[in-house]
Design a protein around this motif. Structure first.
Motif, PDB file in Angstrom:
ATOM      1  N   ALA B  54       0.834  -1.209   0.000  1.00  0.00           N
ATOM      2  CA  ALA B  54       0.000   0.000   0.000  1.00  0.00           C
ATOM      3  C   ALA B  54       0.865   1.254   0.000  1.00  0.00           C
ATOM      4  O   ALA B  54       0.539   2.250  -0.662  1.00  0.00           O
ATOM      5  CB  ALA B  54      -0.927  -0.011   1.209  1.00  0.00           C
ATOM      6  N   LEU B  55       1.981   1.202   0.722  1.00  0.00           N
ATOM      7  CA  LEU B  55       2.903   2.343   0.757  1.00  0.00           C
ATOM      8  C   LEU B  55       3.352   2.699  -0.663  1.00  0.00           C
ATOM      9  O   LEU B  55       3.356   3.873  -1.049  1.00  0.00           O
ATOM     10  CB  LEU B  55       4.118   2.014   1.630  1.00  0.00           C
ATOM     11  CG  LEU B  55       5.230   3.059   1.696  1.00  0.00           C
ATOM     12  CD1 LEU B  55       4.749   4.317   2.405  1.00  0.00           C
ATOM     13  CD2 LEU B  55       6.467   2.503   2.417  1.00  0.00           C
ATOM     14  N   GLY B  56       3.721   1.671  -1.431  1.00  0.00           N
ATOM     15  CA  GLY B  56       4.156   1.898  -2.803  1.00  0.00           C
ATOM     16  C   GLY B  56       3.047   2.524  -3.634  1.00  0.00           C
ATOM     17  O   GLY B  56       3.276   3.483  -4.388  1.00  0.00           O
ATOM     18  N   GLY B  57       1.821   2.000  -3.506  1.00  0.00           N
ATOM     19  CA  GLY B  57       0.691   2.496  -4.295  1.00  0.00           C
ATOM     20  C   GLY B  57       0.335   3.924  -3.940  1.00  0.00           C
ATOM     21  O   GLY B  57       0.137   4.779  -4.826  1.00  0.00           O
ATOM     22  N   ALA B  77       8.656   5.284  -4.824  1.00  0.00           N
ATOM     23  CA  ALA B  77       7.884   4.209  -4.188  1.00  0.00           C
ATOM     24  C   ALA B  77       8.806   3.054  -3.814  1.00  0.00           C
ATOM     25  O   ALA B  77       8.721   2.494  -2.710  1.00  0.00           O
ATOM     26  CB  ALA B  77       6.783   3.718  -5.121  1.00  0.00           C
ATOM     27  N   PHE B  78       9.713   2.705  -4.738  1.00  0.00           N
ATOM     28  CA  PHE B  78      10.685   1.636  -4.474  1.00  0.00           C
ATOM     29  C   PHE B  78      11.534   1.992  -3.250  1.00  0.00           C
ATOM     30  O   PHE B  78      11.731   1.178  -2.344  1.00  0.00           O
ATOM     31  CB  PHE B  78      11.569   1.431  -5.706  1.00  0.00           C
ATOM     32  CG  PHE B  78      12.649   0.394  -5.535  1.00  0.00           C
ATOM     33  CD1 PHE B  78      12.335  -0.957  -5.457  1.00  0.00           C
ATOM     34  CD2 PHE B  78      13.988   0.763  -5.451  1.00  0.00           C
ATOM     35  CE1 PHE B  78      13.326  -1.917  -5.294  1.00  0.00           C
ATOM     36  CE2 PHE B  78      14.986  -0.190  -5.283  1.00  0.00           C
ATOM     37  CZ  PHE B  78      14.653  -1.533  -5.212  1.00  0.00           C
ATOM     38  N   GLY B  79      12.005   3.241  -3.215  1.00  0.00           N
ATOM     39  CA  GLY B  79      12.818   3.704  -2.087  1.00  0.00           C
ATOM     40  C   GLY B  79      12.055   3.629  -0.774  1.00  0.00           C
ATOM     41  O   GLY B  79      12.601   3.229   0.262  1.00  0.00           O
ATOM     42  N   ALA B 109       2.482   0.153  11.818  1.00  0.00           N
ATOM     43  CA  ALA B 109       3.000   1.523  11.765  1.00  0.00           C
ATOM     44  C   ALA B 109       2.778   2.128  10.376  1.00  0.00           C
ATOM     45  O   ALA B 109       2.464   3.307  10.241  1.00  0.00           O
ATOM     46  CB  ALA B 109       4.481   1.536  12.125  1.00  0.00           C
ATOM     47  N   LEU B 110       2.910   1.284   9.347  1.00  0.00           N
ATOM     48  CA  LEU B 110       2.763   1.783   7.977  1.00  0.00           C
ATOM     49  C   LEU B 110       1.338   2.250   7.686  1.00  0.00           C
ATOM     50  O   LEU B 110       1.115   3.099   6.830  1.00  0.00           O
ATOM     51  CB  LEU B 110       3.179   0.695   6.969  1.00  0.00           C
ATOM     52  CG  LEU B 110       4.690   0.559   6.747  1.00  0.00           C
ATOM     53  CD1 LEU B 110       4.987  -0.640   5.862  1.00  0.00           C
ATOM     54  CD2 LEU B 110       5.270   1.827   6.134  1.00  0.00           C
ATOM     55  N   SER B 210       3.047   0.129  -6.587  1.00  0.00           N
ATOM     56  CA  SER B 210       2.975   1.340  -7.414  1.00  0.00           C
ATOM     57  C   SER B 210       2.414   1.011  -8.802  1.00  0.00           C
ATOM     58  O   SER B 210       1.709   1.826  -9.409  1.00  0.00           O
ATOM     59  CB  SER B 210       4.351   1.998  -7.514  1.00  0.00           C
ATOM     60  OG  SER B 210       5.182   1.305  -8.429  1.00  0.00           O
ATOM     61  N   LEU B 211       2.706  -0.183  -9.299  1.00  0.00           N
ATOM     62  CA  LEU B 211       2.138  -0.606 -10.586  1.00  0.00           C
ATOM     63  C   LEU B 211       0.648  -0.902 -10.436  1.00  0.00           C
ATOM     64  O   LEU B 211      -0.162  -0.594 -11.318  1.00  0.00           O
ATOM     65  CB  LEU B 211       2.872  -1.851 -11.100  1.00  0.00           C
ATOM     66  CG  LEU B 211       4.279  -1.613 -11.649  1.00  0.00           C
ATOM     67  CD1 LEU B 211       5.030  -2.933 -11.789  1.00  0.00           C
ATOM     68  CD2 LEU B 211       4.213  -0.896 -12.988  1.00  0.00           C
TER      69      LEU B 211
END
Lengths: 263, 311
Positions: B54-57, B77-79, B109-110, B210-211
């Motif tokens: 979800a963080l990436g998205g 997002a990768f980072g 936490a995320l 992210s994709l």
């Protein structure tokens, strides 16, 4: 040269199970010394080896190799000075990796793990030659996963890994105890050959009194966290199992059947 | 007659959904590859992935909404995923928190971190009609391009990982996962190897997230829910199919992608049969339980039959 000075360690301090595993142990190994270590269960043999290896930290005292104090250096950082073979054949090798990959990891002991290839073609050839000398048929199985080998074969590979970089000290913790008698004697004579050829400073724990007498130039007996007997050279050559048993009785420790029923 | 025509209608609707199924499968395949690194190589069941997906998205959606180009947004997002893995790694190694718990802590936490990134929004839309994205499925042409892009992208990822795990550092990570005692006895700093592997793993999971955000046109706070089970299902299904590729690392990674695609194929099948999708997580969990449980049971049965030899 390995120098252990006044090393003490207590497990479970302040509880009912408190155990003084080592009490003021001092021991100096000259270069090329091949020392066999005997003693009953809980005598402190493995604890001593683990303190040298750095997997245990002594409460007091110091460990140094060639004059360099390594007491506070973590195990993986001092690994380049040491070679270790464990009692459990599964412990010394990575089962999910190939034989050659295991050897390549050992070859790089003490070096940075960067982005160069983990193993090169030239190395493979060299490893194959090294294994050929072992005469276990492993030289043609370099790319087999170590997990597919027998216990004896795995111990042989671990032995090669432990000794290929000529360590300052070789630590053998009952490394043949888990093998069948025939394989055990084969691995043991292989050990003797490697230690002699490389003039390696070696500490070998064994349960077998005959082996303790037959191999090495020095023998120490431990009991209750102390070294109670230290003999070398010609005197050691003359030693018999009977002598050792007597020493055991004097110390108040009990010799186990395993130690007496050797060979 | 009515039955036949409804069957044909069902078939054609299922067939027309296939390109999207492949897209989704490939996207989640990248997630499964990330999970493979922690679960199979490091032997670490990392629950961080629900949060890092979800963080990436969300990271991508927020950045793209602010006008950042897709490539840069994916890199960030990768980072972000790398950092999430780093946190789990530090919790586990430096604070000695057990693997499962360390992952859960980061995952929880995320949830807050993701809401901070989205400024409290549960869903952040991306204007995929006007902004350039790499994966879309509005038209058949877009679907085709997306699939071709994903094939190339996955091939590049597998190539890079294949190279990396052949290097000294990659070998050291594999040794750490296989036998920590041996690794340390051979001078490997197992603490950092675990942290590095968990970072790369979660970086890939966030990249997959992210994709996924591009595919659905938004980043969603809930998009990673149950990701671990989907990823595990993809791995166990894929490896069951690629059973013969015992030692080939690259094929194992391909297996993860194939497994994820099959997963979404079955998912679509369930959807088109009008079975409630509410049941799908239950079905996924059951599939994973069966695949993980059968080898154990088989061993146990063999044990009874032939004694110790096969234990």
């Amino acid at each position: 040269m390995l120098n252990i000075e006044n090393v003490s360690i207590t497990f479970k301090k302040g509880t009912l199970d408190e155990k003084k595993a080592l009490q003021n142990v001092s021991l100096t190994l000259e270069d090329g010394d091949f020392v066999t270590v005997i003693g009953g269960n809980g005598a402190g043999k493995s604890t001593l080896l683990n303190i040298i290896a750095g997997t245990l930290k002594p409460d007091e005292g110091s460990v140094s190799i060639d004059g360099k104090d390594i007491t506070n250096i973590p195990d993986y950082k001092r690994a380049s000075l040491l070679g270790r073979v464990f009692q459990d054949p599964r412990q010394g090798t990575a089962a999910d990796m190939q034989i050659d990959e295991n050897l390549a990891l050992a070859k790089r002991r003490g070096k940075m793990h960067g982005l160069a290839w983990g193993i090169t073609k030239a190395e493979r050839l060299k490893y194959s030659e090294m294994l050929k000398e072992f005469d276990l048929g492993l030289e043609n199985r370099l790319t087999a996963n170590v997990g597919t080998l027998s216990g004896g074969q795995r111990q042989a590979v671990t032995l090669l890994m432990a000794t290929m970089n000529s360590p300052k000290v070789l630590l053998l913790d009952e490394h043949t105890a888990a093998l069948d008698p025939k394989t055990a004697s084969k691995v043991l004579s292989l050990t003797d050959k490697i230690v002699k050829e490389g003039n390696l400073t070696t500490l070998m724990i064994t349960h077998n009194m005959n082996d303790a007498i037959r191999y090495g130039n020095r023998l120490i007996m431990m009991s209750d966290g102390k070294i109670i007997f230290d003999i070398k050279g010609d005197e050691k050559m003359k030693l018999t199992v009977g002598d050792l048993l007597k020493k055991f009785e004097e110390s108040g420790a009990e010799a186990t059947d395993k130690m007496i029923l050797s060979d | 007659m009515v039955l036949a025509s409804s069957f044909i209608g069902y078939l054609s609707s299922f067939a027309s959904s296939l390109p999207s199924v492949v897209e989704q499968g490939f996207i989640w395949g990248i997630m499964a590859i990330g999970l493979y690194l922690s679960y199979k190589i490091l032997d670490f069941a990392d629950l961080t992935v629900d949060g890092s997906f979800a963080l990436g998205g969300i990271t991508l959606a927020v950045l793209m909404k602010a006008g950042v180009p897709v490539g840069v947004a994916m890199l960030v997002a990768f980072g972000a995923g790398l950092l999430a893995g780093l946190v789990t790694g530090l919790l586990h190694t430096f604070l000695g928190i057990p693997a499962i718990l360390a992952g859960i802590l980061t995952q929880i936490a995320l949830w807050s971190v993701n809401l901070l990134v989205s400024k409290g929004l549960a869903n952040v839309g991306i204007d995929i009609r006007n902004q350039f994205v790499l994966v879309r499925s509005l038209t058949d042409m877009q679907k085709l391009y997306s699939i071709l892009f994903l094939i190339g992208f996955i091939a590049a990822i597998i190539g890079l990982l294949y190279w990396f795990f052949g290097t000294e550092m990659g070998s050291a990570i594999r040794a750490t996962g296989s036998n920590e005692t041996m690794a340390r006895a051979n001078g490997i700093n197992t603490t950092w190897m675990k942290i590095i592997a968990l970072s790369i793993s979660n970086g890939l999971v966030a990249l997959s997230g992210s994709l996924s955000a591009q595919f659905q046109g938004s980043g969603d706070i809930n998009m990673g829910k149950g990701a671990i089970v989907i990823g595990l299902a993809a791995i166990v299904i894929g490896l069951a199919i690629f059973k013969k590729a015992k030692k080939n690392f690259a094929l194992h990674l391909v297996a993860c992608v194939v497994g994820a695609t099959i997963y979404y194929f079955v998912y679509q099948l369930v959807l088109s049969l009008n079975i409630s999708t509410n049941l799908f997580k239950l079905l996924s969990a059951a599939v994973v339980a069966v695949f993980l449980g059968v080898p154990y049971l088989r061993k146990k049965i063999n044990f009874g039959k032939w004694g110790k030899k096969n234990a």
